[in-house]
Structure formats: C-alpha cells, structure tokens
Write an enzyme that holds these catalytic residues in place. Structure first.
Site, PDB file in Angstrom:
ATOM      1  N   SER A 150      11.042   0.847  -5.885  1.00 46.44           N
ATOM      2  CA  SER A 150      10.565   1.635  -7.137  1.00 46.44           C
ATOM      3  C   SER A 150      10.227   3.147  -6.897  1.00 46.44           C
ATOM      4  CB  SER A 150       9.194   0.894  -7.728  1.00 46.44           C
ATOM      5  OG  SER A 150       8.071   1.018  -6.367  1.00 46.44           O
ATOM      6  N   LYS A 195       4.456  -5.828 -15.311  1.00 38.29           N
ATOM      7  CA  LYS A 195       5.379  -4.744 -15.517  1.00 38.29           C
ATOM      8  C   LYS A 195       6.139  -4.770 -16.716  1.00 38.29           C
ATOM      9  CE  LYS A 195       5.214  -2.772 -10.814  1.00 38.29           C
ATOM     10  NZ  LYS A 195       4.054  -3.606 -10.399  1.00 38.29           N
ATOM     11  N   THR A 239      -8.277 -19.338  -5.291  1.00 39.26           N
ATOM     12  CA  THR A 239      -8.600 -18.680  -6.169  1.00 39.26           C
ATOM     13  C   THR A 239      -8.386 -18.950  -7.768  1.00 39.26           C
ATOM     14  OG1 THR A 239      -8.132 -16.227  -6.947  1.00 39.26           O
ATOM     15  CG2 THR A 239      -6.105 -17.441  -6.446  1.00 39.26           C
ATOM     16  N   THR A 240      -9.196 -18.315  -8.648  1.00 43.04           N
ATOM     17  CA  THR A 240      -9.183 -19.015  -9.968  1.00 43.04           C
ATOM     18  C   THR A 240      -7.607 -18.621 -10.710  1.00 43.04           C
ATOM     19  OG1 THR A 240     -11.677 -18.372 -10.387  1.00 43.04           O
ATOM     20  CG2 THR A 240     -10.204 -18.470 -12.390  1.00 43.04           C
ATOM     21  N   SER A 252      13.262  -7.884   7.990  1.00 47.27           N
ATOM     22  CA  SER A 252      12.539  -7.321   6.436  1.00 47.27           C
ATOM     23  C   SER A 252      12.863  -5.821   6.498  1.00 47.27           C
ATOM     24  CB  SER A 252      10.910  -7.223   6.729  1.00 47.27           C
ATOM     25  OG  SER A 252      10.247  -6.579   6.187  1.00 47.27           O
ATOM     26  N   ARG A 275      -7.484  10.119  -3.959  1.00 45.38           N
ATOM     27  CA  ARG A 275      -7.059   9.379  -5.406  1.00 45.38           C
ATOM     28  C   ARG A 275      -8.191   9.514  -6.323  1.00 45.38           C
ATOM     29  NH1 ARG A 275      -1.963   5.904  -3.996  1.00 45.38           N
ATOM     30  NH2 ARG A 275      -1.651   6.303  -2.086  1.00 45.38           N
TER      31      ARG A 275
END
Length: 409
Positions: free
Chosen positions: A188, A247, A276-277, A136, A21
């Site tokens: 998506s 989004k 995590t912050t 799922s 990529r």
C-alpha cells in the site's frame, strides 16, 4: 516513583524524531464524499479528502447504508458477545458465505479487523504446524510481522518481491519441514504488486503453503473484486487469502478464506477470535451488501482506475515527484519527515486539502511521502486543484520537482 515521566519521555522522543502523529478531526458527510467537514479550534471548515482507504466510496453507497440501517433497526446494535457465548448472528453467517464465494474457497472466517485477522490467523496456523518455517516478504505489513512473531516459529525474510531470493531460501530448507510463504498481493505504500503466480509456482515446487494479504486489492481488482489473485488467475493456487472489510467495502472487519479444515481449525484455536466480541449484525449486513454489489458491478473499479490514472498524469506533467506505481496508490516523494509534515499541514490549512504525511515507521527513513488515493468521486476540477496546491506547497518549502522516483533507483 513518577510514572508519568516514562510516558512523557516516550512522547518527547517522538517529537524529537518528528514522528509524533496528529489526527485531524474530520466529519465525513454521506453523499458529499470526498468533501468533509474539518473541526478546528476556530470552527468547522470544508476540506477535500485525498488519502482515504474507502477506495471506492462504498461507505456511503445507498445499498450499504440501507443494509446497515435496516439491520440495526431490526436486530439492534450489538452482537451480544463473543460467538462462543452469544452464538453467531445470522448476518455474520451470510457475510462469511459471501466472502468464501468471492474468493472461490470452501470457507471464510471473520475477525474484528484486518490487523487481527493477520496477527491471529498467521500465528494460529503456524502453531498448528510443528516446526514450521515462515518465509516472509521484507515489506510485509506490521500485522503480518506480529503474526509471525507471535507464532514463535523460525522465520526467514526474503527480499521484497524477489522470487529468486525466495527460491534460495526454499531450496535450503528441509523438504520434509512445513513451510509457509507470507506476502501481500499489493503493497500500500508504494503500490507495487506481488508476482503471485511465480510465488505459487515455487510453493508447489518446494512443498510450501501460501498466505496472501489482499487488504489493498480486494474489491478493487479482478472481475468480481476478488483481488490481485483473481486478476492474476491464481485464487485457486493460494492456500489462504486474507482481506479487510474496511477499505474497498467501506465497513469494518477482517477475514481469512481457505479450505474448510484450515478455517475450522483457526476458528477453534485462535485466541484473537475466541475471546473477542463478534462484529455487530448491522456491520455484517452492510459489508455483505458491498461485496454483493461489487461482485456484479465493475463501474466503481473502472471509474476508480480512470481517476487514479488521471491524477498520476496531471501530477507528473506538473513536475511533481510521483513515485512509480501500476496501481491506484499515488505516492509523492518528499524524503524528509519534518518537510512531509509541513507539506501536509500547509495543504490542509491553506488549501483545504487533507493528505496525511507518511513517515517512519510506516515507511523507511528517508522515503517519507504523501500517499494520495483517488476515488471514483474525485472529479477533474478537484484533481487540477490538487496539482496547483501541491506546486504551491513545493515552492514554499523549496522541495525539488521532478525528483528521481524511488521505484526507478
């Protein structure tokens, strides 16, 4: 031992498989979207972005920018650490209230990204339900797959949007066993929509919980932008709704919304939340401003649907292989990774149009495509230019026109 060889070999495999990529160096200019500046080795060039997930252009909305600038000026740029250490900045409290209200749930919990909210939310919930069985959808996003994997629970995959197959699996499961159905409301890459109401019917019948990812639908659908569950009248029937702020709301972060006990339990046990912050106050204020605006303004959603419909109509009339979609996603089928990358490169270099190629593992091999996402700001002239450019690229690469869409197969 030459450790660099491991990484060089890994990169070589990506090149061999045509999956390496390359990211374009883009500079979006507020007030000019979808126009942007592409920084090339030869110098900057103006391009038109056709694949942004800032679906409604809220990242440049004056209310959103104003809220971010005012809050950063007043409170600074950072959150000061995790919420457990630094406390919760007040704009984050306001944001979670807005999200709970948006989805008509008792509470919401914000994470640093939509990926983290799925990965951490699913795994934490399931670990708190001993012997839980996860059902799922086969096309679920990687973040959901990782959440399922990290839970360590047994999983069963039901065919994409296939409620008959889902019911077979639910019937075979122990009725006393906790069960969680995990699915997206809007997928998506193809733009197809889940049968949310029918999934909820099955969940009620067989005693299962439901977890729905609204990432590509929140802000976009429903009277107040609550997503596909709101549009289908099922928000109150889905136990956990997950979404993103990155989004349609044009900012950063992810979240889950549900009843108070569930949200509090995830808050108290989830490593991806605890360690995590927190999001900075300015980001939270900007996201809340976008949510509040879209709760009362339908203009952006209506204009967006109009633009998406026009793009589909113009490209289809031109004979381009537009894959069937009932939503704002406009996939154009290519079917080959190298040709898909070449088409993307030619559009950018020769026509100043930016559309990233979508190749494996994002989509299955042989289903490579260009994924076009119109915005309210793509005027008729830009749509006509896109069609002309795509036709020229298709001719240069000898790609077939009017190819049979995958959705019809």
């Amino acid at each position: 031992m030459k450790y660099d060889a491991f990484f060089a070999d890994a990169l070589g495999r990506l090149h061999d498989e045509r999956r390496y990529r390359v990211f374009a160096d883009l500079e979006r200019i507020a007030g000019r979207f979808p126009h942007a500046r592409w920084h090339t080795p030869e110098g900057p060039r103006d391009v038109v972005i056709w694949c942004s997930n800032d679906y409604l252009g809220m990242g440049q909305h004056p209310k959103v920018i104003g809220a971010m600038v005012e809050t950063a000026t007043r409170m600074g740029t950072g959150a000061g650490g995790t919420r457990n250490i630094a406390g919760t900045n007040h704009p984050l409290v306001d944001l979670e209230r807005e999200l709970a209200d948006l989805h008509r749930k008792e509470a919401a919990l914000v994470f640093t990204s939509g990926y983290v909210s799925n990965e951490t939310g699913i795994s934490t919930m399931v670990k708190l339900m001993p012997n839980c069985l996860i059902l799922s959808d086969a096309w679920n996003h990687n973040s959901m797959i990782e959440g399922v994997r990290q839970s360590g629970a047994e999983k069963q995959i039901f065919r994409h949007n296939d409620v008959e197959h889902l019911e077979e699996l639910l019937k075979a499961a122990d009725p006393r066993r906790p069960k969680l159905i995990v699915f997206e409301t809007l997928y998506s890459m193809d733009g197809d929509v889940a049968p949310v109401s029918r999934i909820c019917d099955l969940a009620k019948r067989y005693g299962a919980m439901t977890y729905a990812d609204e990432v590509h639908a929140v802000g976009m659908y429903g009277a107040r932008g609550g997503g596909m569950a709101e549009q289908q009248g099922t928000m109150d029937r889905v136990d956990v709704l997950e979404g993103t702020l990155a989004k349609a709301f044009g900012c950063l972060g992810g979240y889950i919304a549900g009843n108070s006990a569930l949200i509090d339990a995830v808050r108290s046990y989830a490593p991806g939340f605890i360690f995590t912050t927190a999001l900075p106050p300015a980001i939270c204020a900007a996201a809340a401003a976008a949510i509040r605006h879209l709760k009362v303004s339908s203009y952006e959603r209506e204009r967006h649907q109009d633009r998406a419909a026009r793009v589909k109509a113009i490209l289809t009339a031109a004979g381009l292989p537009v894959m069937s979609s009932d939503t704002h996603i406009v996939p154009v089928f290519v079917g080959d990774p190298e040709l898909c990358k070449q088409a993307s490169d030619m559009l950018l270099e020769q026509h100043n149009i930016y559309i990233q190629p979508i190749n494996y593992p994002t989509v299955a091999k042989g289903t490579e495509r260009l994924r076009i996402t119109p915005s309210p700001y793509h005027e008729d002239g830009l749509i006509d230019q896109l069609a002309e450019a795509l036709l020229q690229v298709w001719e240069r690469l000898d790609l077939p026109l009017r190819a049979k869409s995958l959705a019809a197969e």
